[in-house]
Design a protein around this motif. Sequence first.
Motif, PDB file in Angstrom:
ATOM      1  N   GLY A 141      -6.129 -61.291 -24.212  1.00 54.46           N
ATOM      2  CA  GLY A 141      -4.784 -61.002 -23.745  1.00 54.46           C
ATOM      3  C   GLY A 141      -4.258 -59.649 -24.174  1.00 54.46           C
ATOM      4  O   GLY A 141      -4.983 -58.785 -24.689  1.00 54.46           O
ATOM      5  N   PHE A 142      -2.965 -59.480 -23.984  1.00 52.57           N
ATOM      6  CA  PHE A 142      -2.317 -58.192 -24.231  1.00 52.57           C
ATOM      7  C   PHE A 142      -2.412 -57.778 -25.693  1.00 52.57           C
ATOM      8  O   PHE A 142      -2.434 -56.584 -26.010  1.00 52.57           O
ATOM      9  N   ALA A 143      -2.494 -58.750 -26.591  1.00 48.64           N
ATOM     10  CA  ALA A 143      -2.591 -58.427 -28.021  1.00 48.64           C
ATOM     11  C   ALA A 143      -3.826 -57.594 -28.323  1.00 48.64           C
ATOM     12  O   ALA A 143      -3.822 -56.768 -29.250  1.00 48.64           O
ATOM     13  N   ARG A 144      -4.901 -57.791 -27.538  1.00 51.42           N
ATOM     14  CA  ARG A 144      -6.107 -56.985 -27.741  1.00 51.42           C
ATOM     15  C   ARG A 144      -5.840 -55.524 -27.386  1.00 51.42           C
ATOM     16  O   ARG A 144      -6.379 -54.604 -28.017  1.00 51.42           O
ATOM     17  N   GLU A 145      -5.004 -55.311 -26.389  1.00 53.38           N
ATOM     18  CA  GLU A 145      -4.646 -53.937 -26.017  1.00 53.38           C
ATOM     19  C   GLU A 145      -3.777 -53.298 -27.090  1.00 53.38           C
ATOM     20  O   GLU A 145      -3.935 -52.116 -27.412  1.00 53.38           O
ATOM     21  N   VAL A 146      -2.874 -54.083 -27.656  1.00 52.43           N
ATOM     22  CA  VAL A 146      -2.033 -53.584 -28.748  1.00 52.43           C
ATOM     23  C   VAL A 146      -2.910 -53.209 -29.941  1.00 52.43           C
ATOM     24  O   VAL A 146      -2.724 -52.160 -30.570  1.00 52.43           O
ATOM     25  N   GLU A 147      -3.899 -54.040 -30.220  1.00 52.77           N
ATOM     26  CA  GLU A 147      -4.818 -53.763 -31.329  1.00 52.77           C
ATOM     27  C   GLU A 147      -5.599 -52.474 -31.080  1.00 52.77           C
ATOM     28  O   GLU A 147      -5.807 -51.667 -31.996  1.00 52.77           O
ATOM     29  N   SER A 150      -3.327 -49.579 -31.734  1.00 48.80           N
ATOM     30  CA  SER A 150      -3.123 -49.436 -33.170  1.00 48.80           C
ATOM     31  C   SER A 150      -4.304 -48.702 -33.807  1.00 48.80           C
ATOM     32  O   SER A 150      -4.130 -47.811 -34.654  1.00 48.80           O
ATOM     33  N   THR A 151      -5.514 -49.064 -33.395  1.00 49.92           N
ATOM     34  CA  THR A 151      -6.708 -48.407 -33.922  1.00 49.92           C
ATOM     35  C   THR A 151      -6.747 -46.943 -33.497  1.00 49.92           C
ATOM     36  O   THR A 151      -7.069 -46.056 -34.303  1.00 49.92           O
ATOM     37  N   ALA A 152      -6.420 -46.675 -32.240  1.00 50.58           N
ATOM     38  CA  ALA A 152      -6.390 -45.289 -31.759  1.00 50.58           C
ATOM     39  C   ALA A 152      -5.365 -44.466 -32.530  1.00 50.58           C
ATOM     40  O   ALA A 152      -5.596 -43.287 -32.846  1.00 50.58           O
ATOM     41  N   HIS A 153      -4.234 -45.084 -32.840  1.00 52.19           N
ATOM     42  CA  HIS A 153      -3.200 -44.405 -33.626  1.00 52.19           C
ATOM     43  C   HIS A 153      -3.729 -44.062 -35.017  1.00 52.19           C
ATOM     44  O   HIS A 153      -3.505 -42.956 -35.526  1.00 52.19           O
ATOM     45  N   GLU A 154      -4.450 -44.989 -35.627  1.00 54.09           N
ATOM     46  CA  GLU A 154      -5.040 -44.735 -36.936  1.00 54.09           C
ATOM     47  C   GLU A 154      -6.038 -43.582 -36.881  1.00 54.09           C
ATOM     48  O   GLU A 154      -6.186 -42.828 -37.846  1.00 54.09           O
ATOM     49  N   LEU A 155      -6.712 -43.447 -35.741  1.00 49.01           N
ATOM     50  CA  LEU A 155      -7.701 -42.380 -35.565  1.00 49.01           C
ATOM     51  C   LEU A 155      -7.061 -41.057 -35.135  1.00 49.01           C
ATOM     52  O   LEU A 155      -7.763 -40.089 -34.850  1.00 49.01           O
ATOM     53  N   ILE A 160      -0.579 -43.410 -25.107  1.00 49.26           N
ATOM     54  CA  ILE A 160       0.415 -43.528 -24.044  1.00 49.26           C
ATOM     55  C   ILE A 160       0.119 -44.829 -23.303  1.00 49.26           C
ATOM     56  O   ILE A 160      -0.977 -44.996 -22.769  1.00 49.26           O
ATOM     57  N   VAL A 161       1.051 -45.772 -23.303  1.00 52.09           N
ATOM     58  CA  VAL A 161       0.711 -47.145 -22.942  1.00 52.09           C
ATOM     59  C   VAL A 161       1.546 -47.693 -21.787  1.00 52.09           C
ATOM     60  O   VAL A 161       2.716 -47.360 -21.623  1.00 52.09           O
ATOM     61  N   TYR A 162       0.906 -48.566 -21.022  1.00 55.00           N
ATOM     62  CA  TYR A 162       1.595 -49.326 -19.987  1.00 55.00           C
ATOM     63  C   TYR A 162       2.160 -50.608 -20.591  1.00 55.00           C
ATOM     64  O   TYR A 162       1.462 -51.337 -21.306  1.00 55.00           O
ATOM     65  N   VAL A 163       3.420 -50.881 -20.276  1.00 56.34           N
ATOM     66  CA  VAL A 163       4.037 -52.154 -20.648  1.00 56.34           C
ATOM     67  C   VAL A 163       4.837 -52.659 -19.449  1.00 56.34           C
ATOM     68  O   VAL A 163       5.242 -51.885 -18.584  1.00 56.34           O
ATOM     69  N   PHE A 164       5.077 -53.962 -19.447  1.00 60.10           N
ATOM     70  CA  PHE A 164       5.701 -54.598 -18.291  1.00 60.10           C
ATOM     71  C   PHE A 164       6.964 -55.371 -18.652  1.00 60.10           C
ATOM     72  O   PHE A 164       7.715 -55.773 -17.764  1.00 60.10           O
ATOM     73  N   THR A 165       7.177 -55.585 -19.953  1.00 61.37           N
ATOM     74  CA  THR A 165       8.346 -56.327 -20.428  1.00 61.37           C
ATOM     75  C   THR A 165       8.886 -55.652 -21.683  1.00 61.37           C
ATOM     76  O   THR A 165       8.154 -54.925 -22.371  1.00 61.37           O
ATOM     77  N   PRO A 166      10.129 -55.922 -22.028  1.00 63.14           N
ATOM     78  CA  PRO A 166      10.657 -55.400 -23.294  1.00 63.14           C
ATOM     79  C   PRO A 166       9.863 -55.881 -24.504  1.00 63.14           C
ATOM     80  O   PRO A 166       9.682 -55.131 -25.472  1.00 63.14           O
ATOM     81  N   GLN A 167       9.361 -57.108 -24.458  1.00 67.56           N
ATOM     82  CA  GLN A 167       8.587 -57.642 -25.580  1.00 67.56           C
ATOM     83  C   GLN A 167       7.287 -56.864 -25.766  1.00 67.56           C
ATOM     84  O   GLN A 167       6.893 -56.537 -26.905  1.00 67.56           O
ATOM     85  N   GLU A 168       6.616 -56.555 -24.674  1.00 68.21           N
ATOM     86  CA  GLU A 168       5.389 -55.762 -24.763  1.00 68.21           C
ATOM     87  C   GLU A 168       5.694 -54.354 -25.250  1.00 68.21           C
ATOM     88  O   GLU A 168       4.921 -53.767 -26.018  1.00 68.21           O
ATOM     89  N   ALA A 175       3.006 -50.764 -32.888  1.00 66.98           N
ATOM     90  CA  ALA A 175       1.619 -50.377 -33.137  1.00 66.98           C
ATOM     91  C   ALA A 175       1.450 -48.875 -33.246  1.00 66.98           C
ATOM     92  O   ALA A 175       0.354 -48.395 -33.544  1.00 66.98           O
ATOM     93  N   GLY A 176       2.533 -48.142 -32.969  1.00 66.61           N
ATOM     94  CA  GLY A 176       2.488 -46.695 -33.106  1.00 66.61           C
ATOM     95  C   GLY A 176       2.364 -45.912 -31.824  1.00 66.61           C
ATOM     96  O   GLY A 176       2.152 -44.686 -31.865  1.00 66.61           O
ATOM     97  N   ALA A 177       2.492 -46.568 -30.671  1.00 65.22           N
ATOM     98  CA  ALA A 177       2.345 -45.860 -29.402  1.00 65.22           C
ATOM     99  C   ALA A 177       3.309 -44.677 -29.318  1.00 65.22           C
ATOM    100  O   ALA A 177       4.497 -44.811 -29.605  1.00 65.22           O
TER     101      ALA A 177
END
Length: 279
Positions: A141-147, A150-155, A160-168, A175-177
Amino acid sequence: MQFTRAEIISRLRGQIERKQAVVCAGAGTGISAKFIERGGADLIIVYNSGRFRMAGHSSMCGLLALGDANAIVMEMGEREVLPVVQRTPVIAGVNGTDPTRVMRRFLGQVAEAGFSGVNNFPTVGLFDGRFRKELEASDLGFAREVEMISTAHELELFTIVYVFTPQEAAAMAAAGADAIIAHMGLTVGGSIGMSVDEAMTLDAACELVGAIGEAALAQKPDAIVLCHGGPIATPDDAAQVMGRSNAVGFVGASSMERLPVEEAVSSTTEHFKSIPIGL
């Protein structure tokens, strides 16, 4: 040319301070990338969907099991886009739910290839209903994309991310996007886009973009909010949304390369066909 995360953020922030909209464009071919850069785009994003889109198929093909999304992006980037782009950061659309990759290692390969950042595409955010429920239940699910972000941010990759809801939006910001794209769905218009009757209205898009932006900024006040898709298909559409929300820029894929190509090629062909002979 590769850019650091700090360099990209500085460039984008400088534009915003000068009251200039941030513009990011998807490139499905090298020639698209070359002339997107010439037009002054701030970022070029390589999606697997671009290959299908510029082959005459729907962008939605990028969400189906029609190839290895991550391998397609690496090939497009290394062989088509990165060799012709001279001064613009190029972003890789990464399938963060891919269970066949060691994601930290793969993101290192993305950076080594010359990409300056990553985007979460294909994204399960475009799925809903039973299929989305079962993806989430299967740890795809979407949590894998968030993860992944987060890893890319650490690196220290730009994210730059796509989201579809305020929660996402809130989850990605946490996660640092660096930039949050409020995605309004498949772009309207042209031969393989959403029909105007089926898409949300521009008024509804303004409201949703605003709500997504508020959620992101509440979590990360320096996030850059952008808009994309659905009824936001033209510069006038984007201007209206930016004027009525907290978005400071636009991300275009179909609207930047498919729709202009459809119009220009058809028109040019018609002009050649109109030439009389026997003059």
